[in-house]
Design a protein around this motif. Structure first.
Motif, PDB file in Angstrom:
ATOM      1  N   TYR A 113      -0.074  42.492  29.446  1.00  0.00           N
ATOM      2  CA  TYR A 113      -0.469  41.143  30.390  1.00  0.00           C
ATOM      3  C   TYR A 113       0.402  41.374  31.582  1.00  0.00           C
ATOM      4  O   TYR A 113       1.593  42.108  31.633  1.00  0.00           O
ATOM      5  CB  TYR A 113       0.051  39.928  29.548  1.00  0.00           C
ATOM      6  N   ARG A 114       0.190  41.229  32.728  1.00  0.00           N
ATOM      7  CA  ARG A 114       0.405  41.218  34.142  1.00  0.00           C
ATOM      8  C   ARG A 114       1.380  40.228  34.367  1.00  0.00           C
ATOM      9  O   ARG A 114       0.808  39.260  34.375  1.00  0.00           O
ATOM     10  CB  ARG A 114      -0.432  41.720  35.227  1.00  0.00           C
ATOM     11  N   GLN A 115       2.771  39.986  34.790  1.00  0.00           N
ATOM     12  CA  GLN A 115       3.300  39.162  35.331  1.00  0.00           C
ATOM     13  C   GLN A 115       4.141  39.454  36.322  1.00  0.00           C
ATOM     14  O   GLN A 115       5.127  40.168  36.377  1.00  0.00           O
ATOM     15  CB  GLN A 115       4.448  38.774  33.827  1.00  0.00           C
ATOM     16  N   GLY A 116       3.837  39.023  37.536  1.00  0.00           N
ATOM     17  CA  GLY A 116       4.420  39.572  38.657  1.00  0.00           C
ATOM     18  C   GLY A 116       4.415  40.737  38.955  1.00  0.00           C
ATOM     19  O   GLY A 116       3.201  41.478  38.966  1.00  0.00           O
ATOM     20  N   SER A 117       5.350  41.522  39.159  1.00  0.00           N
ATOM     21  CA  SER A 117       5.459  43.045  39.416  1.00  0.00           C
ATOM     22  C   SER A 117       5.577  43.671  38.115  1.00  0.00           C
ATOM     23  O   SER A 117       6.074  44.801  38.207  1.00  0.00           O
ATOM     24  CB  SER A 117       6.758  43.097  40.397  1.00  0.00           C
ATOM     25  N   GLN A 118       5.397  43.057  37.097  1.00  0.00           N
ATOM     26  CA  GLN A 118       5.661  43.840  35.833  1.00  0.00           C
ATOM     27  C   GLN A 118       4.533  43.716  34.856  1.00  0.00           C
ATOM     28  O   GLN A 118       3.600  42.758  34.849  1.00  0.00           O
ATOM     29  CB  GLN A 118       6.657  43.187  35.074  1.00  0.00           C
ATOM     30  N   VAL A 119       4.377  44.608  33.892  1.00  0.00           N
ATOM     31  CA  VAL A 119       3.255  44.652  32.954  1.00  0.00           C
ATOM     32  C   VAL A 119       4.062  44.428  31.671  1.00  0.00           C
ATOM     33  O   VAL A 119       5.093  45.192  31.497  1.00  0.00           O
ATOM     34  CB  VAL A 119       2.428  45.730  33.046  1.00  0.00           C
ATOM     35  N   LEU A 120       3.640  43.657  30.793  1.00  0.00           N
ATOM     36  CA  LEU A 120       4.255  43.387  29.528  1.00  0.00           C
ATOM     37  C   LEU A 120       3.377  43.863  28.397  1.00  0.00           C
ATOM     38  O   LEU A 120       2.144  43.612  28.231  1.00  0.00           O
ATOM     39  CB  LEU A 120       4.256  42.016  29.102  1.00  0.00           C
ATOM     40  N   LEU A 121       4.055  44.718  27.125  1.00  0.00           N
ATOM     41  CA  LEU A 121       3.096  45.036  26.084  1.00  0.00           C
ATOM     42  C   LEU A 121       3.547  44.416  24.814  1.00  0.00           C
ATOM     43  O   LEU A 121       4.492  43.929  24.608  1.00  0.00           O
ATOM     44  CB  LEU A 121       3.627  46.493  26.052  1.00  0.00           C
ATOM     45  N   ALA A 122       2.465  44.174  24.174  1.00  0.00           N
ATOM     46  CA  ALA A 122       2.426  43.704  22.747  1.00  0.00           C
ATOM     47  C   ALA A 122       1.829  44.552  21.793  1.00  0.00           C
ATOM     48  O   ALA A 122       0.718  44.658  22.174  1.00  0.00           O
ATOM     49  CB  ALA A 122       2.122  42.206  22.809  1.00  0.00           C
ATOM     50  N   PRO A 123       2.309  44.864  20.779  1.00  0.00           N
ATOM     51  CA  PRO A 123       3.652  44.696  20.252  1.00  0.00           C
ATOM     52  C   PRO A 123       4.770  45.346  21.245  1.00  0.00           C
ATOM     53  O   PRO A 123       4.314  46.143  21.984  1.00  0.00           O
ATOM     54  CB  PRO A 123       3.907  45.157  19.030  1.00  0.00           C
ATOM     55  N   THR A 124       5.978  44.929  21.225  1.00  0.00           N
ATOM     56  CA  THR A 124       7.068  45.718  21.888  1.00  0.00           C
ATOM     57  C   THR A 124       7.061  46.926  21.630  1.00  0.00           C
ATOM     58  O   THR A 124       7.096  47.408  20.296  1.00  0.00           O
ATOM     59  CB  THR A 124       8.351  44.925  22.081  1.00  0.00           C
ATOM     60  N   PRO A 125       7.133  48.119  22.451  1.00  0.00           N
ATOM     61  CA  PRO A 125       7.286  49.429  21.834  1.00  0.00           C
ATOM     62  C   PRO A 125       8.400  49.684  21.102  1.00  0.00           C
ATOM     63  O   PRO A 125       9.587  49.102  21.321  1.00  0.00           O
ATOM     64  CB  PRO A 125       7.624  50.187  23.295  1.00  0.00           C
ATOM     65  N   GLY A 126       8.235  50.472  19.997  1.00  0.00           N
ATOM     66  CA  GLY A 126       9.331  50.733  19.129  1.00  0.00           C
ATOM     67  C   GLY A 126       9.909  51.919  19.430  1.00  0.00           C
ATOM     68  O   GLY A 126      10.916  51.976  18.510  1.00  0.00           O
ATOM     69  N   SER A 127       9.917  52.772  20.127  1.00  0.00           N
ATOM     70  CA  SER A 127      10.579  53.853  20.156  1.00  0.00           C
ATOM     71  C   SER A 127      10.371  54.215  21.721  1.00  0.00           C
ATOM     72  O   SER A 127       9.588  53.824  22.426  1.00  0.00           O
ATOM     73  CB  SER A 127       9.944  55.114  19.380  1.00  0.00           C
ATOM     74  N   SER A 128      11.160  55.097  22.280  1.00  0.00           N
ATOM     75  CA  SER A 128      11.281  55.676  23.696  1.00  0.00           C
ATOM     76  C   SER A 128      10.566  56.846  23.901  1.00  0.00           C
ATOM     77  O   SER A 128      10.366  57.670  23.057  1.00  0.00           O
ATOM     78  CB  SER A 128      12.769  55.942  24.113  1.00  0.00           C
ATOM     79  N   GLY A 129      10.278  57.253  25.038  1.00  0.00           N
ATOM     80  CA  GLY A 129       9.674  58.542  25.639  1.00  0.00           C
ATOM     81  C   GLY A 129       8.157  58.569  25.335  1.00  0.00           C
ATOM     82  O   GLY A 129       7.728  59.729  25.652  1.00  0.00           O
TER      83      GLY A 129
END
Length: 299
Positions: A113-129
């Motif tokens: 979902y785009r919210q202003g200058s950001q994009v949000l992911l769901a579910p929230t990423p569980g790991s980095s990289g």
């Protein structure tokens, strides 16, 4: 290619008017017509496309998108060799319900979902990289800076480095284009700035090695090179509209002809020229094993 200075000079020649007030008018009209063409055809032009990547951060839901983004066209997340294509959510109420469902954390992206200058992911990423790839359509930035021609430059065949002498390159020049007078005649986009005498090209220089060449470095329209003159003809048509209707109509017809060519050539890419229609292709989920086929009855 028409740089900002080149576009203004061409407009002045079409209007037979080099006065400051007309130059200002011409710049405004040219930028206005560039924006007009970029939003035509539903804004679906390949030259507006920009692809950026960034890495996921464990437990971080929001990620910044490029400042010049007008619209997110596509987003996917690559985890190892697996590509996840989350569903775009444009309805705020629906996105709220998704958040209320508390999907938790997971590397398998389901929604964005785009919210202003950001994009949000769901579910929230569980790991980095993991890699988030975002394909966007860019906003159009007005042309306003005169060409830069001070000093000389040297370029080496197959190298992306440009070395200046007597130059004062700046970081603001990234994204502009440079043409070497003694070079191969091509315009090269500047991708990076090091210091006042060193810049980097987006692609390797293809001409014979040159040293101490004069050059032109300038801003350029986002339109494809073959259509750089189109908004200039439109601007000239507006200028002559009340003084010479025949000349105004002639310039407008030239602009319209160029636009028809751009519609045919530069519309947003869909399927490749050598690719079967998508409806005829079979896509397989790599996470689902191939079915076992009993071949004992084959003859």
């Amino acid at each position: 290619m028409k740089t900002y200075t080149g576009a203004i000079t061409f407009y002045q020649s079409l209007t037979n008017n080099v006065e400051t007030a007309n130059t200002t008018l011409g710049a405004d009209l040219i930028n206005s017509f560039i924006r007009k063409y970029c939003v035509s055809n539903g804004g679906k032009w390949w030259f507006l496309e920009k692809v950026t990547t960034q890495s996921t951060v464990a437990s971080q839901q929001a990620y910044t998108i490029p400042q010049s983004t007008r619209k997110i066209v596509d987003l996917y997340v690559t985890v190892g060799t697996t590509v996840y294509s989350p569903i775009a959510v444009e309805d705020p109420a629906l996105w709220k319900r998704i958040l209320q469902s508390q999907l938790g954390t997971s590397d398998r992206a389901e929604f964005y979902y785009r919210q202003g200058s950001q994009v949000l992911l769901a579910p929230t990423p569980g790991s980095s990289g993991n890699t988030i790839t975002i394909r966007t359509r860019r906003e159009v930035v007005d042309l306003r800076n005169a060409d830069y021609t001070t000093g000389t430059v040297s370029a080496t065949l197959a190298s992306t480095g440009i070395v200046g002498s007597g130059t004062t390159f700046t970081s603001a020049m990234v994204g502009r284009y440079i043409n070497l007078t003694s070079g191969d005649g091509q315009w090269y986009e500047i991708s990076a700035f090091t210091d006042t005498t060193h810049i980097t090209l987006n692609a390797p220089y293809e001409g014979a090695t040159v040293s101490g060449s004069s050059f032109t470095l300038g801003e350029s329209s986002i339109l494809p090179i073959s259509y750089h003159e189109m908004p200039i003809y439109d601007a000239a048509a507006v200028y002559w509209a009340t003084e010479d209707s025949n000349r105004s109509r002639m310039f407008k017809e030239i602009a319209d002809g160029l636009y028809e060519g751009m519609l045919t050539e530069a519309g947003e890419k869909t399927e490749g020229a050598y690719m079967l229609p998508v409806d005829n292709l079979v896509f397989r989920d790599p996470n689902v094993p191939e079915p076992t086929v009993n071949t004992s009855s084959f003859t």
